[in-house]
Each structure stands twice: as C-alpha cells, then as structure tokens.
Design an enzyme around this catalytic site. Structure first.
Site, PDB file in Angstrom:
ATOM      1  N   HIS A  63       0.827  -1.218   0.000  1.00 42.63           N
ATOM      2  CA  HIS A  63       0.000   0.000   0.000  1.00 42.63           C
ATOM      3  C   HIS A  63       0.856   1.260   0.000  1.00 42.63           C
ATOM      4  CE1 HIS A  63       0.131   1.035   4.401  1.00 42.63           C
ATOM      5  NE2 HIS A  63       0.217  -0.266   4.597  1.00 42.63           N
ATOM      6  N   ASP A 171       6.077   1.944   6.840  1.00 42.22           N
ATOM      7  CA  ASP A 171       4.740   1.365   6.621  1.00 42.22           C
ATOM      8  C   ASP A 171       3.969   2.294   5.690  1.00 42.22           C
ATOM      9  OD1 ASP A 171       2.257   0.249   6.732  1.00 42.22           O
ATOM     10  OD2 ASP A 171       1.892   0.675   8.837  1.00 42.22           O
ATOM     11  N   GLU A 201      -5.244   1.498   2.389  1.00 39.20           N
ATOM     12  CA  GLU A 201      -5.105   0.318   3.259  1.00 39.20           C
ATOM     13  C   GLU A 201      -5.336   0.694   4.709  1.00 39.20           C
ATOM     14  OE1 GLU A 201      -3.095  -2.597   5.921  1.00 39.20           O
ATOM     15  OE2 GLU A 201      -2.739  -0.464   5.710  1.00 39.20           O
ATOM     16  N   GLU A 202      -4.814   1.865   5.088  1.00 39.30           N
ATOM     17  CA  GLU A 202      -4.844   2.265   6.502  1.00 39.30           C
ATOM     18  C   GLU A 202      -6.261   2.569   7.000  1.00 39.30           C
ATOM     19  OE1 GLU A 202      -2.428   1.924   8.417  1.00 39.30           O
ATOM     20  OE2 GLU A 202      -0.546   2.184   7.346  1.00 39.30           O
ATOM     21  N   ASP A 224       3.736  -5.986   3.569  1.00 37.98           N
ATOM     22  CA  ASP A 224       3.510  -4.917   4.540  1.00 37.98           C
ATOM     23  C   ASP A 224       4.601  -4.992   5.598  1.00 37.98           C
ATOM     24  OD1 ASP A 224       2.234  -2.838   6.034  1.00 37.98           O
ATOM     25  OD2 ASP A 224       0.290  -3.520   5.286  1.00 37.98           O
ATOM     26  N   HIS A 311       3.856   2.989  13.001  1.00 37.03           N
ATOM     27  CA  HIS A 311       2.937   4.142  13.061  1.00 37.03           C
ATOM     28  C   HIS A 311       3.486   5.296  13.902  1.00 37.03           C
ATOM     29  CE1 HIS A 311      -1.040   2.293  11.388  1.00 37.03           C
ATOM     30  NE2 HIS A 311       0.018   1.989  10.668  1.00 37.03           N
TER      31      HIS A 311
HETATM   32 ZN   LIG Z   1       0.821  -1.115   6.492  1.00 34.11          ZN
END
Ligand SMILES: [Zn+2]
Length: 337
Positions: A63, A171, A201-202, A224, A311
């Site tokens: 992603h 990410d 995706e998130e 991922d 994140h």
């Molecule tokens: Zn991810």
C-alpha cells in the site's frame, strides 16, 4: 540496483494520507515502468503494473497510502483541532512535529498539560490534542491552513547503524520499494503477474479490495510491515526480530492466510536460501484480507518486513530484510504454484 534511502526520501516527500495517493502513485509508476508491459490506475487510484504471462493470475500488493492527521476546526486563538486518518497512538503524538502539504509546519500538543501529569498515557485521546502552527488568531491560521488540510509527520528517512532505515512511513513505503526491487529481478515468468500499489489500506484495505475486483487473481501476496518483539517497548510476545529476514505471515487480525500459500512461500524461501521468520500478530490487518475475501476469493498470503515503532514518526526496518524480501517476492513471482 535501487538506492533505498534516495527512493524512500522521494516517496516520503510525495506520499499523502489515505485517499490522496496520486502523487506517490505517479512517482511509483515512473519507477516501475521499465519492469512491466502495461500499467493503469484503478478508478479509486491504485496503480496496477502488469507483467504478462501465459499462466494463472498472481497479484502482489503493497500500500502507498500513509497515516496522517486532518484539520477539523480552527480556534479563535489560531489553534487546530484534528482527527486521525489511520491508526495513531494519541500519547505518542505529543510534541511530534508535522507538516502540511503546502509546507506549513506545526507541533502537536496536549491541552491542559498540567492536569495530565498524574494520568496514564492510555487515557489521552485525540480530542485532548491540538496543533500549534504559531498563528496568533483564527484569521492568521486560516491564511495558513484550511479545514480538511492534511498533516504528516515532519521527519526524514535516515540510515541508522550499518543496516537500518529509520524514518516516517516505512509502513508501507519500504514495502513499495521491496516490490520495485522484486520487479527488477523478474524478467520472465509463466505467471500472469500484477504488481499493485494500493490506496486506502490504513482505513480498511479499500484499494486491495477494489483492485482485486478488477484483476480477479488466482493467487495473491500482500507486502507490509509487522511489529517485532525484539525491543523493550514491544510489550507483546512476538517472536519476530529486525534483521532476521522477512516474514511469512500465518495470521493477523484481518486474516488467516491460506495454508497453501504459507507453505508455498516457506518452501520457496528455503529452496532459494532466503532467511525468513514465521509471523502471527495480535493487532492490525493487511491487504491480505482484501485479496483473499473479494469476489470469489483468492489463495492469499503476506510477507512482512519486521518494523520497530510502527505508526510512529520514526519507524525502523533492516535494509537486509528488505533485500531478502525482494528476493523472496521475485522467487515467488517466477515459480508456478
Ligand atoms: Zn501497512
């Protein structure tokens, strides 16, 4: 050979939160062009790169959207309220610097900081936070940003130690690079291969779902990042470490990977002498579920790049893991299931 730091820096500069992936998609299209026969954007913006082959349809997905913040209100004093795009740990956002698409910078702060001294970090929520862009009035703030403007982490990728890439949005931009490196290694295959850079995706695997509906793959592998258990902040028993190879996912919250795909990926890694780790994570989902459960469904799995501080503004992955990940994806692409 792609220069990982250089490309990650360009991707981070182009990337925007979920729903705003076009600039990143255009950059990836330019980088992917030499390695595919045709490419197009799906109606919702995922980039599909097709390498034609006579066999079954095999889809890879990484992603290209990232997490971010979106302005919801501007106060009389010129402070910004915001909500999240994708998952954030509110306490970890305190004193994080952010930048807006137009270059305006700010810092995330906690309201009534003194009142919180005794409270646990887990009790802090997004409405307790605001962004200070150094404006002194609503008018001044409105001349700098508008409602709906997007803010991203204002950190830059860097090399740490002799093998690690640290910075924002590993990410999943690091996996986008892994996919590019794999494409570079696949000149011929019997598989009909679709390399997809997905959107959103998130916020619910939306690009994987819609691009799977377009492609109708027989097989799919998402790429991922996954959290690791190798550092003191982990707080979870995860037998995955940075630097010990990409993972073959067995399960996450969104999916139980197809046993056939798990075995295929493990055997392929072993046959090519590629180190790998088996992965089960207790939090988070991946595009794998979108590929596996859309339309009639597909045999699907996932390879992850182990990542610390997921994140956060400073995620950390191993470059060696990325290179081995690219080798594994390329080997899977060249093998018929
Ligand atoms: Zn991810």
């Amino acid at each position: 050979m792609l220069n990982i730091l250089e490309i990650q820096t360009k991707l981070v500069e182009a990337a925007l939160p979920s729903g705003h992936e076009r600039a990143c998609g255009e950059l990836l299209a330019e980088l992917a062009k030499p390695y595919c026969d045709e490419m197009w954007f799906t109606p919702t913006g995922s980039l599909v790169c097709h390498r034609k082959g006579p066999g079954k349809r095999l889809m890879f997905a990484a992603h290209m959207d990232v997490i971010g913040l979106i302005v919801t209100n501007i106060s009389e004093q010129g402070y910004l309220s915001f909500t999240n795009i994708g998952g954030h740990n509110p306490a970890a956002l305190i004193h994080t610097t952010v930048r807006f698409e137009n270059g305006v910078r700010g810092i995330v702060k906690l309201k009534n900081q003194g009142d919180w001294a005794e409270k646990p970090a887990s009790s802090i929520t997004l409405p307790d936070l605001y962004i200070d862009i150094a404006a002194t009035s609503r008018e001044e703030a409105e001349s700098m940003v508008a409602l709906g403007d997007l803010a991203m982490f204002d950190t830059k990728p860097a090399i740490v130690g002799d093998d690690c890439l640290m910075g924002p949005y590993c990410d999943d931009l690091a996996s986008c690079i892994v996919l590019l490196m794999a494409m570079e290694q696949v000149d011929k295959s019997d598989n009909d291969i679709y390399y997809v850079f997905t959107v959103q995706e998130e916020v619910g695997l939306k690009g994987a779902i819609t691009s799977t509906a377009c492609i109708e793959p027989h097989f799919g592998i998402a790429i991922d990042v996954c959290p690791t258990g190798d550092d003191l902040s982990a707080g979870q028993e995860i037998p995955v470490a940075v630097g010990k190879g990409p993972t073959v996912k067995i399960k996450d919250v969104s999916v139980i990977c197809s046993p056939k795909m798990v075995a295929f990926m493990q055997v392929t890694a072993e046959e090519h002498g590629i180190p790998y780790q088996n992965e089960i994570i207790l939090g988070g989902g991946t595009d794998t579920a979108g590929i596996m459960h859309t339309g009639k469904g597909a045999i699907a799995g996932c390879m992850s790049i182990p990542c610390r501080n997921v994140h956060s503004p400073r995620e950390l992955v191993s470059i060696r893991d990325m290179e081995n990940g690219a080798k594994l994806i390329a080997a899977c692409a060249k093998t018929t299931m």
